[in-house]
Write an enzyme that holds these catalytic residues in place. Structure first.
Site, PDB file in Angstrom:
ATOM      1  N   TYR A  20     -18.647  15.090   9.003  1.00  0.00           N
ATOM      2  CA  TYR A  20     -19.240  14.117   8.078  1.00  0.00           C
ATOM      3  C   TYR A  20     -20.323  14.753   7.204  1.00  0.00           C
ATOM      4  O   TYR A  20     -20.561  14.288   6.078  1.00  0.00           O
ATOM      5  CB  TYR A  20     -19.732  12.875   8.837  1.00  0.00           C
ATOM      6  CG  TYR A  20     -18.550  11.985   9.166  1.00  0.00           C
ATOM      7  CD1 TYR A  20     -17.905  11.282   8.157  1.00  0.00           C
ATOM      8  CD2 TYR A  20     -18.027  11.916  10.450  1.00  0.00           C
ATOM      9  CE1 TYR A  20     -16.773  10.519   8.427  1.00  0.00           C
ATOM     10  CE2 TYR A  20     -16.903  11.157  10.731  1.00  0.00           C
ATOM     11  CZ  TYR A  20     -16.291  10.461   9.712  1.00  0.00           C
ATOM     12  OH  TYR A  20     -15.158   9.709   9.961  1.00  0.00           O
ATOM     13  N   ARG A  39     -18.351  15.938   4.379  1.00  0.00           N
ATOM     14  CA  ARG A  39     -17.959  14.802   3.526  1.00  0.00           C
ATOM     15  C   ARG A  39     -19.144  14.378   2.652  1.00  0.00           C
ATOM     16  O   ARG A  39     -18.990  14.029   1.494  1.00  0.00           O
ATOM     17  CB  ARG A  39     -17.480  13.602   4.364  1.00  0.00           C
ATOM     18  CG  ARG A  39     -16.338  13.848   5.346  1.00  0.00           C
ATOM     19  CD  ARG A  39     -14.970  13.898   4.675  1.00  0.00           C
ATOM     20  NE  ARG A  39     -14.726  15.127   3.935  1.00  0.00           N
ATOM     21  CZ  ARG A  39     -14.492  16.316   4.496  1.00  0.00           C
ATOM     22  NH1 ARG A  39     -14.450  16.463   5.787  1.00  0.00           N
ATOM     23  NH2 ARG A  39     -14.291  17.385   3.746  1.00  0.00           N
ATOM     24  N   VAL A  94     -15.896   5.406   2.233  1.00  0.00           N
ATOM     25  CA  VAL A  94     -17.242   5.617   2.758  1.00  0.00           C
ATOM     26  C   VAL A  94     -18.107   6.344   1.727  1.00  0.00           C
ATOM     27  O   VAL A  94     -19.310   6.504   1.936  1.00  0.00           O
ATOM     28  CB  VAL A  94     -17.192   6.371   4.105  1.00  0.00           C
ATOM     29  CG1 VAL A  94     -16.500   5.498   5.153  1.00  0.00           C
ATOM     30  CG2 VAL A  94     -16.465   7.715   4.003  1.00  0.00           C
ATOM     31  N   HIS A 110     -15.644   0.060   6.180  1.00  0.00           N
ATOM     32  CA  HIS A 110     -15.543   1.189   7.116  1.00  0.00           C
ATOM     33  C   HIS A 110     -16.814   2.024   7.161  1.00  0.00           C
ATOM     34  O   HIS A 110     -16.781   3.168   7.613  1.00  0.00           O
ATOM     35  CB  HIS A 110     -14.333   2.061   6.761  1.00  0.00           C
ATOM     36  CG  HIS A 110     -13.011   1.388   7.024  1.00  0.00           C
ATOM     37  ND1 HIS A 110     -11.823   1.781   6.462  1.00  0.00           N
ATOM     38  CD2 HIS A 110     -12.710   0.314   7.817  1.00  0.00           C
ATOM     39  CE1 HIS A 110     -10.839   0.993   6.889  1.00  0.00           C
ATOM     40  NE2 HIS A 110     -11.356   0.088   7.693  1.00  0.00           N
ATOM     41  N   CYS A 150     -27.882   4.090  15.188  1.00  0.00           N
ATOM     42  CA  CYS A 150     -28.066   4.392  16.609  1.00  0.00           C
ATOM     43  C   CYS A 150     -26.705   4.505  17.306  1.00  0.00           C
ATOM     44  O   CYS A 150     -25.848   3.631  17.157  1.00  0.00           O
ATOM     45  CB  CYS A 150     -28.865   3.255  17.239  1.00  0.00           C
ATOM     46  SG  CYS A 150     -29.069   3.448  19.015  1.00  0.00           S
ATOM     47  N   GLY A 200      -5.060   2.003  -4.520  1.00  0.00           N
ATOM     48  CA  GLY A 200      -5.113   3.295  -3.840  1.00  0.00           C
ATOM     49  C   GLY A 200      -5.255   3.254  -2.342  1.00  0.00           C
ATOM     50  O   GLY A 200      -6.065   3.996  -1.782  1.00  0.00           O
ATOM     51  N   GLU A 216       2.144   5.521  -5.768  1.00  0.00           N
ATOM     52  CA  GLU A 216       3.283   5.337  -4.845  1.00  0.00           C
ATOM     53  C   GLU A 216       3.252   3.910  -4.334  1.00  0.00           C
ATOM     54  O   GLU A 216       2.170   3.332  -4.213  1.00  0.00           O
ATOM     55  CB  GLU A 216       3.140   6.227  -3.600  1.00  0.00           C
ATOM     56  CG  GLU A 216       3.105   7.695  -3.868  1.00  0.00           C
ATOM     57  CD  GLU A 216       2.492   8.443  -2.677  1.00  0.00           C
ATOM     58  OE1 GLU A 216       2.987   9.517  -2.391  1.00  0.00           O
ATOM     59  OE2 GLU A 216       1.530   7.953  -2.058  1.00  0.00           O
TER      60      GLU A 216
HETATM   61  P1  NAD Z   1      -4.730   6.756   2.556  1.00  0.00           P
HETATM   62  O1  NAD Z   1      -5.178   8.172   2.459  1.00  0.00           O
HETATM   63  O2  NAD Z   1      -3.977   6.327   3.752  1.00  0.00           O
HETATM   64  O3  NAD Z   1      -3.830   6.466   1.298  1.00  0.00           O
HETATM   65  C1  NAD Z   1      -4.230   6.875   0.018  1.00  0.00           C
HETATM   66  C2  NAD Z   1      -3.412   6.119  -0.987  1.00  0.00           C
HETATM   67  O4  NAD Z   1      -3.932   6.438  -2.262  1.00  0.00           O
HETATM   68  C3  NAD Z   1      -1.932   6.484  -0.990  1.00  0.00           C
HETATM   69  O5  NAD Z   1      -1.184   5.296  -0.954  1.00  0.00           O
HETATM   70  C4  NAD Z   1      -1.746   7.203  -2.334  1.00  0.00           C
HETATM   71  O6  NAD Z   1      -0.496   6.916  -2.941  1.00  0.00           O
HETATM   72  C5  NAD Z   1      -2.859   6.608  -3.158  1.00  0.00           C
HETATM   73  N1  NAD Z   1      -3.325   7.443  -4.259  1.00  0.00           N
HETATM   74  C6  NAD Z   1      -3.366   8.804  -4.340  1.00  0.00           C
HETATM   75  N2  NAD Z   1      -3.851   9.188  -5.544  1.00  0.00           N
HETATM   76  C7  NAD Z   1      -4.155   8.046  -6.214  1.00  0.00           C
HETATM   77  C8  NAD Z   1      -4.681   7.769  -7.504  1.00  0.00           C
HETATM   78  N3  NAD Z   1      -5.021   8.755  -8.345  1.00  0.00           N
HETATM   79  N4  NAD Z   1      -4.852   6.467  -7.878  1.00  0.00           N
HETATM   80  C9  NAD Z   1      -4.521   5.450  -7.033  1.00  0.00           C
HETATM   81  N5  NAD Z   1      -3.999   5.646  -5.804  1.00  0.00           N
HETATM   82  C10 NAD Z   1      -3.821   6.925  -5.400  1.00  0.00           C
HETATM   83  O7  NAD Z   1      -5.999   5.890   2.292  1.00  0.00           O
HETATM   84  P2  NAD Z   1      -6.506   4.501   2.882  1.00  0.00           P
HETATM   85  O8  NAD Z   1      -5.349   3.557   2.919  1.00  0.00           O
HETATM   86  O9  NAD Z   1      -7.702   4.173   2.086  1.00  0.00           O
HETATM   87  O10 NAD Z   1      -6.945   4.811   4.376  1.00  0.00           O
HETATM   88  C11 NAD Z   1      -7.798   5.896   4.583  1.00  0.00           C
HETATM   89  C12 NAD Z   1      -8.936   5.687   5.531  1.00  0.00           C
HETATM   90  O11 NAD Z   1      -9.692   6.910   5.539  1.00  0.00           O
HETATM   91  C13 NAD Z   1      -9.890   4.622   5.051  1.00  0.00           C
HETATM   92  O12 NAD Z   1     -10.182   3.842   6.139  1.00  0.00           O
HETATM   93  C14 NAD Z   1     -11.151   5.347   4.566  1.00  0.00           C
HETATM   94  O13 NAD Z   1     -12.307   4.834   5.226  1.00  0.00           O
HETATM   95  C15 NAD Z   1     -11.000   6.773   5.002  1.00  0.00           C
HETATM   96  N6  NAD Z   1     -11.203   7.740   3.861  1.00  0.00           N
HETATM   97  C16 NAD Z   1     -12.180   7.530   2.937  1.00  0.00           C
HETATM   98  C17 NAD Z   1     -12.335   8.409   1.847  1.00  0.00           C
HETATM   99  C18 NAD Z   1     -13.433   8.164   0.829  1.00  0.00           C
HETATM  100  O14 NAD Z   1     -14.401   7.469   1.140  1.00  0.00           O
HETATM  101  N7  NAD Z   1     -13.321   8.682  -0.398  1.00  0.00           N
HETATM  102  C19 NAD Z   1     -11.483   9.500   1.715  1.00  0.00           C
HETATM  103  C20 NAD Z   1     -10.489   9.694   2.687  1.00  0.00           C
HETATM  104  C21 NAD Z   1     -10.359   8.804   3.744  1.00  0.00           C
END
Ligand code: NAD
Length: 241
Positions: free
Chosen positions: A63, A66, A100, A116, A124, A185, A213
Site C-alpha cells: 500500500y 500504491r 482507493v 473500499h 486502528c 470501469g 469491455e
Molecule cells: P477490475 O480491475 O476488476 O476491472 C477493471 C475494469 O475496468 C475492467 O472491466 C476493464 O474492462 C475496465 N477498464 C479498463 N480500462 C478502462 C478504461 N480506460 N475506461 C473504462 N474502463 C476500463 O476493477 P474493479 O471491478 O474496480 O475491482 C477492483 C477492486 O480493486 C476494487 O475493489 C478496488 O478497490 C481495487 N482497486 C482499486 C484501484 C484504484 O483505486 N485505482 C486500482 C486497482 C484495484
C-alpha cells in the site's frame, strides 16, 4: 458517427459507481490486469485479513507503493466529466467509488463515498472505534508505522477482501432513490458492488455501463457505452435544467 448521449432529466436522481477502470488512463493499473494480479501481487498476499495477520510488513509495502503511484497520478477527462455532471445535478447526484485513490476528489467531485476505503488514510488495526486518520506516509519498514492512541498498530484504511464495505446504509438508500445508474470501469466481479445494478433495476432505474469491455453483469444494463472512459465520457451527458 454521432456519439450517443446520456440524457439526465430534471427529476432524475443519479447514482454513479466507479471502479479501477476509470483510473486506468491516469496510469493506475486495474485490479484484474491480463496477468490476473494487482501490480504483481496475488490478492491473498496483500489484500485480505489473513495477509495482514501473516505479513503486515508486506501489506504496508504494497500500500505504500500504491500511495506513491497514486500521488503521482492525475485525474483524467473521465473524473472531470463526472465532477462537471455533479456540478449540474447538485444534490440529486451520488458517487460511490470502489477505488482507493483520490482522483475523484482531485478532479472536483464532492458528493462521494469510498466503499473500499482510502489510500490516504490509516486506522486502528484493532477497530477500537477511533476514526481513520490522514496518512500519506510511504513506509520503508514496519518499524516506521505509527500507532493508534489505544496502542495498536495502524493498518491501511482499506476494506480487505472478506471485510464489509463502508457506508453500505447510505449507499443502499441512494440506490433505492435513484432513477439513473451510471457504472464506469468495473468488471462486475467484486461483490456487493456487482449487485448494485440489479438493485437499481428492481427499483425501476435506467442503467448505463461505460467501459472498453462488457462486464460480467452486462445483461443487467439498459445501455452499454463501449470505449475508454476518458475518451467517451467528455460530452456524453446532456442535463435538463
Ligand atoms: P477490475 O480491475 O476488476 O476491472 C477493471 C475494469 O475496468 C475492467 O472491466 C476493464 O474492462 C475496465 N477498464 C479498463 N480500462 C478502462 C478504461 N480506460 N475506461 C473504462 N474502463 C476500463 O476493477 P474493479 O471491478 O474496480 O475491482 C477492483 C477492486 O480493486 C476494487 O475493489 C478496488 O478497490 C481495487 N482497486 C482499486 C484501484 C484504484 O483505486 N485505482 C486500482 C486497482 C484495484
Amino acid at each position: 458517427m454521432q456519439q450517443m448521449k446520456i440524457h439526465v432529466e430534471a427529476a432524475d436522481r443519479v447514482f454513479v459507481l466507479t471502479g479501477a477502470g476509470i483510473s486506468a488512463e491516469s496510469g493506475l493499473p486495474t485490479f484484474r490486469a491480463s496477468d490476473g494480479l494487482w501490480s504483481g501481487h496475488r490478492i491473498e498476499e496483500v489484500c485480505t485479513p489473513e495477509a495482514w495477520e501473516r505479513n503486515p510488513a508486506l501489506v504496508w509495502e504494497f500500500y505504500s507503493k500504491r500511495r506513491e503511484d497514486g500521488a503521482k497520478a492525475q485525474p483524467n477527462p473521465a473524473h472531470i466529466a463526472l465532477a462537471e455532471l455533479e456540478a449540474q445535478v447538485g444534490d440529486r447526484f451520488f458517487l460511490c467509488t470502489q477505488n482507493v485513490d483520490d482522483l475523484h476528489e482531485r478532479g472536483g467531485s464532492q458528493r462521494l463515498v469510498h466503499m473500499h476505503g482510502e489510500l490516504a488514510k490509516s486506522r486502528c488495526e484493532d477497530d477500537c472505534g477511533r476514526p481513520p486518520v490522514e496518512d500519506r506516509a510511504i513506509y520503508k519498514s514496519l518499524a516506521e508505522v505509527g500507532h493508534c492512541a489505544c496502542g495498536a498498530r495502524l493498518r491501511p484504511h482499506i476494506v480487505f477482501f472478506g471485510e464489509i464495505p463502508l457506508e453500505m446504509g447510505r449507499i443502499e438508500r441512494a440506490i433505492s432513490d435513484s432513477t439513473l445508474m451510471i457504472v464506469v470501469g468495473t468488471s462486475g466481479s467484486v461483490y456487493p458492488a456487482a449487485n448494485f445494478v440489479h438493485w437499481a433495476r428492481q427499483g425501476g432505474a435506467r442503467t448505463v455501463y461505460i467501459g472498453p469491455e462488457r462486464p460480467l453483469n452486462a445483461s443487467a444494463f439498459t445501455y452499454v457505452v463501449e470505449g475508454k472512459a476518458g475518451e467517451v465520457m467528455p460530452g456524453l451527458f446532456t442535463v435538463d435544467a
